[in-house]
Design a protein around this motif. Structure first.
Motif, PDB file in Angstrom:
ATOM      1  N   LYS A   1      41.726  37.075  48.283  1.00 14.00           N
ATOM      2  CA  LYS A   1      41.006  38.124  48.721  1.00 14.00           C
ATOM      3  C   LYS A   1      41.595  40.060  48.640  1.00 14.00           C
ATOM      4  O   LYS A   1      41.400  40.852  48.160  1.00 14.00           O
ATOM      5  CB  LYS A   1      40.366  38.499  50.209  1.00 14.00           C
ATOM      6  CG  LYS A   1      39.212  37.622  51.106  1.00 14.00           C
ATOM      7  CD  LYS A   1      39.592  37.113  52.388  1.00 14.00           C
ATOM      8  CE  LYS A   1      38.773  38.599  52.664  1.00 14.00           C
ATOM      9  NZ  LYS A   1      37.140  39.339  52.262  1.00 14.00           N
ATOM     10  N   LYS A   2      43.038  39.748  48.651  1.00 11.94           N
ATOM     11  CA  LYS A   2      43.737  40.772  48.599  1.00 11.94           C
ATOM     12  C   LYS A   2      44.557  40.920  46.879  1.00 11.94           C
ATOM     13  O   LYS A   2      44.089  41.559  46.263  1.00 11.94           O
ATOM     14  CB  LYS A   2      45.297  40.665  49.281  1.00 11.94           C
ATOM     15  CG  LYS A   2      45.612  42.166  49.073  1.00 11.94           C
ATOM     16  CD  LYS A   2      47.488  41.624  50.447  1.00 11.94           C
ATOM     17  CE  LYS A   2      47.890  43.509  50.566  1.00 11.94           C
ATOM     18  NZ  LYS A   2      48.495  43.823  48.944  1.00 11.94           N
ATOM     19  N   GLU A   3      44.812  39.687  46.547  1.00 12.44           N
ATOM     20  CA  GLU A   3      45.091  40.080  45.202  1.00 12.44           C
ATOM     21  C   GLU A   3      44.169  39.734  43.948  1.00 12.44           C
ATOM     22  O   GLU A   3      44.383  39.808  42.953  1.00 12.44           O
ATOM     23  CB  GLU A   3      46.144  38.968  44.794  1.00 12.44           C
ATOM     24  CG  GLU A   3      48.009  39.702  45.820  1.00 12.44           C
ATOM     25  CD  GLU A   3      47.938  40.506  46.002  1.00 12.44           C
ATOM     26  OE1 GLU A   3      47.521  41.084  44.620  1.00 12.44           O
ATOM     27  OE2 GLU A   3      48.540  41.677  47.307  1.00 12.44           O
ATOM     28  N   CYS A   4      42.232  39.233  44.468  1.00 10.68           N
ATOM     29  CA  CYS A   4      41.602  38.525  43.655  1.00 10.68           C
ATOM     30  C   CYS A   4      42.301  37.771  42.794  1.00 10.68           C
ATOM     31  O   CYS A   4      42.457  37.880  41.113  1.00 10.68           O
ATOM     32  CB  CYS A   4      41.486  39.169  41.985  1.00 10.68           C
ATOM     33  SG  CYS A   4      40.443  40.681  43.502  1.00 10.68           S
ATOM     34  N   ALA A   5      43.617  36.718  43.268  1.00 12.08           N
ATOM     35  CA  ALA A   5      44.407  35.392  42.133  1.00 12.08           C
ATOM     36  C   ALA A   5      44.674  34.171  43.209  1.00 12.08           C
ATOM     37  O   ALA A   5      44.458  34.123  44.216  1.00 12.08           O
ATOM     38  CB  ALA A   5      45.512  36.444  42.097  1.00 12.08           C
TER      39      ALA A   5
END
Length: 204
Positions: free
Chosen positions: A94-98
């Motif tokens: 969710k935070k890094e989109c990774a």
């Protein structure tokens, strides 16, 4: 306590608490096992790829969320520690989109079982950092069954989504990468599947 002081404490809390959560998340990442990452990235991440928001997920203690994890991972005996790993993986996504995968275990021809689901119904294999170009993948399985293959980057760029049909004599998988990136292979099957050989080659 006067209202101005109370309000000041609330402001301090909301400005500092997220940083504590981010710090906690990073510590959780360090302890994530390859097995947990394989389960999450094979069975869970595809449904959550569109949730990238740069914000963290806070509801890590919800009984409903824990039941949801156990149902979709088909693991009824998951410990609280393992469930925390899944939340850390979701927070990272969710935070890094990774995609997150532990770096200590790298794919080699002899260690494919490290990247197999406990149910044997799928794999999530880190193919490594690949340069731009055209690639071919050869997959040899023990069973003659249908299974789905996907090739994607760590930031959810999809290069291939193809079903393998055992009745076809030639099942050549080909994908193209426009720019260098870290690449993963996701395999899902309705029945237990064992890969005996996996080979990837860049077209010259």
């Amino acid at each position: 306590m006067t209202k101005p002081v109370y309000f000041s404490l609330i402001i301090i809390f909301f400005f500092n608490f997220p940083s504590l959560l981010i710090s906690f998340e990073k510590r959780e990442d360090i302890n994530i096992s390859t097995r947990s990452a394989v389960i999450f990235n094979t069975l869970c991440s595809k449904c959550h790829e569109g949730e990238c928001s740069g914000r963290l997920s806070f509801d890590t203690g919800s009984r409903t969320a824990s039941s949801h994890i156990r149902r979709y991972t088909e693991e009824s005996n998951l410990s609280k520690g393992k469930i925390k790993e899944f939340f850390a993986l979701l927070n990272h996504m969710k935070k890094e989109c990774a995609i997150y995968m532990p770096k200590q275990d790298k794919w080699q021809p002899g260690n494919l079982s490290l990247f197999m689901l406990p149910s044997s119904k799928g794999y999530f294999v880190p193919l490594g950092f690949l340069e731009s170009g055209v690639y071919h993948i050869g997959i040899k399985t023990r069973e003659d069954i249908h299974f789905q293959t996907e090739v994607l980057s760590e930031h959810f760029d999809h290069f291939l989504n193809q079903e393998i049909c055992p009745e076809k004599k030639n099942n050549t998988l080909q994908f193209t990468i426009d720019k260098p990136t870290t690449v993963f292979l996701r395999i899902k099957s309705r029945h237990p599947l064992h890969i005996d050989a996996l080979k990837i080659e860049k077209e010259r």
